[in-house]
Design a protein around this motif. Structure first.
Motif, PDB file in Angstrom:
ATOM      1  N   GLU B 100      19.140  29.254  85.743  1.00 55.74           N
ATOM      2  CA  GLU B 100      17.720  29.067  85.486  1.00 55.74           C
ATOM      3  C   GLU B 100      16.960  28.398  86.633  1.00 55.74           C
ATOM      4  N   ASP B 251      10.877  35.510  83.354  1.00 56.18           N
ATOM      5  CA  ASP B 251      12.135  34.747  83.301  1.00 56.18           C
ATOM      6  C   ASP B 251      12.677  34.720  81.871  1.00 56.18           C
ATOM      7  N   THR B 255      16.131  36.537  80.873  1.00 59.38           N
ATOM      8  CA  THR B 255      17.201  35.698  80.314  1.00 59.38           C
ATOM      9  C   THR B 255      17.662  36.263  78.968  1.00 59.38           C
TER      10      THR B 255
END
Lengths: 248, 259
Positions: B100, B251, B255
């Protein structure tokens, strides 16, 4: 020969060119005059396909560039060189790289040949030995001369000049005019020059076209245009506030 | 009644303008893809942009990664101590960095440094007619200006992310082991046990995607600049804001898809 046939162009609600017709003869210098903001640069950009007209045709040696695909348009553009108002030199490249750019892009010339061509073009514009300088180190007049050297690098048949003398002092204006005149004669170029400078018209022009209200309202040899009876042309030539051209 | 019509008029116009902008972006993107695979490849320009995006961003990426790893270690150790799990601090920081924080923080820093510069440079070229000059010289500006920057963004972001993750873990080690007194052997063993190769790999895929976003948005905004110096400033600000928001939103979805 370049022919603009019935060209119209609007930006949002403002009509800039309105059914304009103009023929630019080969091997001559044609000066386009007219009010500031009157569409002269727009007209010039139509000639090289940077702007497409809403209506009409632009014929370069008989081929309509408004109907061309990108590949054919790029081939046609190789006939042209253009000197922009602020020269439009690439900031990130030095003078040598700027002038060499079109050669590297379109030819298979070897490095020594490129060096020789760049040297020769810079010599033509009276700027030998400045190859290593960056555009930010040059004066306005020098930038325009380097811009002309770059425009001439590919030995074009047609060169377009967008206000080449605007913002220059009278001496530099005279120098640029002379440079255009000599370059046109040396290479037998077809030149299209946008200018506000009345003196330039008589020193370099073979033909003059006056753009007003989106149309060419007068066309001919400089003396003919100067002696025109059209009140708009008379007012423009005299630089008078009195007449049909309104300031606002 | 008039105010209601005016409201719907404004609303409709803003929808059309957003759709128009999306259409322009899509067309430019397709053009970038087409020119990227069509020879000749401008290697000199690509390498120059890779140096600008990659090499010149290392310092800021190292600083960001290092201090993120260090502060994460402090914070996580505080929490993990409550149930005597300090030995998992290293692996937790490494996982967070690889999956991350490494890709996202690197992308945000490079957006601020290089994405903004792309928008400003191309915007200035647009308002000073340098892009028109490229067209006049029959040199395609998409191939000359945008493709090298986008390739540099896609290739350099994963490299910078590796650097960021590495220094983050080093920072975690130096805060965790000597300062917070976590057992060195357990710190290292847990890290190698819990961090899988797929964590790193997926993080790098994310980084490449973020590299595409920041370089493309920067180029798009710069390429379509209008209105002189003010326009360049506006384009630069918009490029950073849009790229940063897009990175953070995408993101989440990346993810959810990958992990």
């Amino acid at each position: 020969m370049i022919q603009l046939v019935d060209i119209s162009k609007s930006f949002k609600t403002q009509k800039v060119l309105d059914g304009l017709n103009l023929t630019i003869e080969e091997g001559k210098t044609t000066i386009i005059i007219g009010r500031s903001g009157g569409g002269k640069s727009v007209l010039l950009k139509h000639i090289i396909g940077l702007i497409k007209p809403d209506q009409g045709k632009v014929l370069v040696d008989g081929d309509d560039i408004t109907a061309m695909n990108d590949r054919d348009l790029n081939e046609t553009r190789k006939k042209f060189g253009m000197l922009f108002q602020e020269a439009a030199l690439f900031d990130s490249m030095n003078v040598f790289e700027n002038v060499a750019f079109p050669l590297r892009e379109h030819t298979r010339m070897k490095e020594p040949e490129i060096r020789e061509r760049v040297r020769s073009r810079l010599q033509d514009v009276g700027l030998s030995g400045i190859e290593g300088k960056m555009p930010s180190e040059l004066s306005g007049g020098m930038k325009k001369r380097v811009g002309l050297a770059r425009a001439m690098a590919m030995q074009p048949q047609i060169v377009l000049f967008d206000e080449p003398t605007t913002g220059l002092d009278p001496v530099m204006t005279e120098a640029i005019d002379r440079l255009i005149f000599e370059t046109q004669r040396k290479y037998n170029l077809t030149c299209v020059v946008i200018s506000h400078d009345i003196k330039s018209i008589f020193s370099i022009g073979h033909q003059v076209a006056m753009l007003y209200d989106g149309k060419i309202i007068e066309f001919g040899a400089p003396e003919e245009v100067k002696n025109s009876e059209n009140p708009v042309v008379q007012q423009f030539m005299a630089g008078s506030l009195e007449g049909p051209i309104s300031i606002m | 009644m008039n105010s209601v019509i005016a409201f719907f008029d404004r609303f409709g116009r803003s929808i059309f303008s957003a759709l128009e902008e999306m259409g322009r972006m899509l067309l430019l993107f397709l053009s970038v893809v087409a020119w990227a695979v069509r020879p000749p490849f401008k290697m000199r320009l690509i390498v120059k942009q890779m140096e600008f995006v990659g090499v010149k961003s290392i310092f800021v990426v190292v600083l960001t990664g290092l201090f993120t790893g260090m502060v994460m270690t402090l914070q996580i150790c505080y929490g993990f101590r409550m149930f005597s799990a300090e030995t998992l601090v290293g692996s937790t920081v490494a996982l967070a960095m690889a999956r991350e924080l490494g890709p996202v923080l690197t992308a945000l820093m490079v957006t601020a440094r290089a994405g903004s510069a792309m928008a400003a440079e191309l915007g200035t070229m647009r308002v000073t007619e340098q892009i028109d000059a490229l067209y006049v010289m029959a040199a395609n500006p998409v191939k000359t200006l945008i493709v090298p920057r986008v390739i540099a963004g896609i290739t350099m972001l994963p490299v910078l992310t590796v650097v960021s993750v590495f220094v983050g873990v080093v920072g975690a080690y130096f805060v965790g082991v000597p300062i917070l007194d976590i057992n060195k052997g357990m710190f290292m063993k847990n890290m190698t046990t819990f961090v899988q190769l797929s964590d790193i790999y997926n993080g790098l895929v994310k980084a490449a995607f973020f590299g595409l976003i920041l370089s493309f948005v920067g180029c798009y905004k710069g390429f379509n600049t209008t209105g002189g110096a003010e326009g360049v400033g506006k384009a630069t600000t918009e490029a950073v804001v849009i790229a940063a928001i897009t990175i953070l939103i995408s993101d989440y979805f990346l993810t959810a898809l990958m992990f």
